[in-house]
Design a protein around this motif. Structure first.
Motif, PDB file in Angstrom:
ATOM      1  N   PHE A  62     -23.564  42.082  56.274  1.00  7.32           N
ATOM      2  CA  PHE A  62     -24.842  41.546  55.802  1.00  7.32           C
ATOM      3  C   PHE A  62     -24.834  40.022  55.639  1.00  7.32           C
ATOM      4  N   PRO A  63     -23.785  39.423  55.053  1.00  4.57           N
ATOM      5  CA  PRO A  63     -23.803  37.967  54.861  1.00  4.57           C
ATOM      6  C   PRO A  63     -23.862  37.153  56.153  1.00  4.57           C
ATOM      7  N   ASN A  64     -23.428  37.730  57.258  1.00  2.00           N
ATOM      8  CA  ASN A  64     -23.336  36.961  58.499  1.00  2.00           C
ATOM      9  C   ASN A  64     -24.658  36.320  58.918  1.00  2.00           C
ATOM     10  N   GLN A  65     -25.768  36.946  58.612  1.00  2.26           N
ATOM     11  CA  GLN A  65     -27.063  36.394  59.014  1.00  2.26           C
ATOM     12  C   GLN A  65     -27.413  35.110  58.262  1.00  2.26           C
ATOM     13  N   PHE A  66     -26.705  34.842  57.161  1.00  2.00           N
ATOM     14  CA  PHE A  66     -26.969  33.650  56.364  1.00  2.00           C
ATOM     15  C   PHE A  66     -25.890  32.584  56.532  1.00  2.00           C
ATOM     16  N   LEU A  67     -24.852  32.906  57.296  1.00  4.48           N
ATOM     17  CA  LEU A  67     -23.747  31.978  57.544  1.00  4.48           C
ATOM     18  C   LEU A  67     -23.903  31.344  58.914  1.00  4.48           C
ATOM     19  N   SER A  68     -23.328  30.164  59.065  1.00  3.25           N
ATOM     20  CA  SER A  68     -23.303  29.546  60.390  1.00  3.25           C
ATOM     21  C   SER A  68     -22.297  30.308  61.251  1.00  3.25           C
ATOM     22  N   PRO A  69     -22.393  30.208  62.566  1.00  5.33           N
ATOM     23  CA  PRO A  69     -21.395  30.871  63.418  1.00  5.33           C
ATOM     24  C   PRO A  69     -19.963  30.442  63.075  1.00  5.33           C
ATOM     25  N   ARG A  70     -19.789  29.187  62.735  1.00  3.66           N
ATOM     26  CA  ARG A  70     -18.446  28.693  62.384  1.00  3.66           C
ATOM     27  C   ARG A  70     -17.968  29.329  61.075  1.00  3.66           C
ATOM     28  N   GLU A  71     -18.843  29.479  60.099  1.00  3.79           N
ATOM     29  CA  GLU A  71     -18.450  30.110  58.842  1.00  3.79           C
ATOM     30  C   GLU A  71     -18.079  31.574  59.064  1.00  3.79           C
ATOM     31  N   VAL A  72     -18.809  32.274  59.908  1.00  2.00           N
ATOM     32  CA  VAL A  72     -18.470  33.660  60.233  1.00  2.00           C
ATOM     33  C   VAL A  72     -17.096  33.699  60.895  1.00  2.00           C
ATOM     34  N   GLU A  73     -16.883  32.816  61.853  1.00  2.00           N
ATOM     35  CA  GLU A  73     -15.601  32.745  62.564  1.00  2.00           C
ATOM     36  C   GLU A  73     -14.444  32.539  61.580  1.00  2.00           C
ATOM     37  N   ILE A  74     -14.615  31.617  60.648  1.00  2.00           N
ATOM     38  CA  ILE A  74     -13.570  31.313  59.662  1.00  2.00           C
ATOM     39  C   ILE A  74     -13.323  32.497  58.735  1.00  2.00           C
ATOM     40  N   THR A  75     -14.381  33.039  58.174  1.00  2.00           N
ATOM     41  CA  THR A  75     -14.224  34.064  57.131  1.00  2.00           C
ATOM     42  C   THR A  75     -13.837  35.429  57.676  1.00  2.00           C
ATOM     43  N   GLU A  76     -13.940  35.618  58.976  1.00  2.00           N
ATOM     44  CA  GLU A  76     -13.532  36.898  59.544  1.00  2.00           C
ATOM     45  C   GLU A  76     -12.131  36.860  60.167  1.00  2.00           C
ATOM     46  N   ARG A  77     -11.468  35.743  60.071  1.00  2.00           N
ATOM     47  CA  ARG A  77     -10.093  35.640  60.584  1.00  2.00           C
ATOM     48  C   ARG A  77      -9.109  36.209  59.566  1.00  2.00           C
ATOM     49  N   ASP A  78      -7.982  36.701  60.068  1.00  2.11           N
ATOM     50  CA  ASP A  78      -6.926  37.146  59.148  1.00  2.11           C
ATOM     51  C   ASP A  78      -6.191  35.914  58.630  1.00  2.11           C
ATOM     52  N   ALA A  79      -5.493  36.068  57.533  1.00  5.78           N
ATOM     53  CA  ALA A  79      -4.860  34.938  56.853  1.00  5.78           C
ATOM     54  C   ALA A  79      -3.835  34.227  57.727  1.00  5.78           C
TER      55      ALA A  79
END
Length: 122
Positions: free
Chosen positions: A55-72
């Motif tokens: 759900f949050p992805n629609q409010f995030l920039s593509p770069r923020e989605v890319e960052i927050t969906e990466r593993d540590a």
């Protein structure tokens, strides 16, 4: 020894607790930067949104989605290479957390971190 404290036989009336709860909600909402606040009416009914992870992805920039969906491990490697900055990563995760908070209200202590992040950006 047992607890001997007594409690009222009836719960507090609505007028006693409701203003306190509303004030707390409002104070927590004020900690979220205005640009990260969800527009009114955007949340679907609870029974219509069983999985809130995307759900949050629609409010995030593509770069923020890319960052927050990466593993540590991958994220740390990209930070080490300079592909991302620590501020950019912190901003992305705080933005996602602010959206999650508004969606399911689980992170009120975490908002102190969001407030701190907002402070260091000044």
């Amino acid at each position: 020894m047992f607890f001997t404290e007594t409690y009222p036989s009836t719960p507090p009336s609505e007028p006693e607790w409701k203003p306190i709860a509303e004030a707390k909600r409002a104070s927590l909402a004020e900690l979220i930067p205005p640009a990260w606040r969800l527009p009114d009416g955007v949340l679907p009914p609870a029974d219509a949104l069983r999985d809130v992870t995307a759900f949050p992805n629609q409010f995030l920039s593509p770069r923020e989605v890319e960052i927050t969906e990466r593993d540590a491990t991958t994220l740390l490697g990209l930070l080490a290479k300079g592909e991302y900055t620590a501020v950019e990563v912190t901003n992305a995760f705080c933005h996602r957390a602010a959206i999650a908070h508004q969606t399911v209200f689980p992170f009120h202590p975490f908002l102190d971190t969001v407030a701190h992040h907002s402070f260091i950006r000044r």
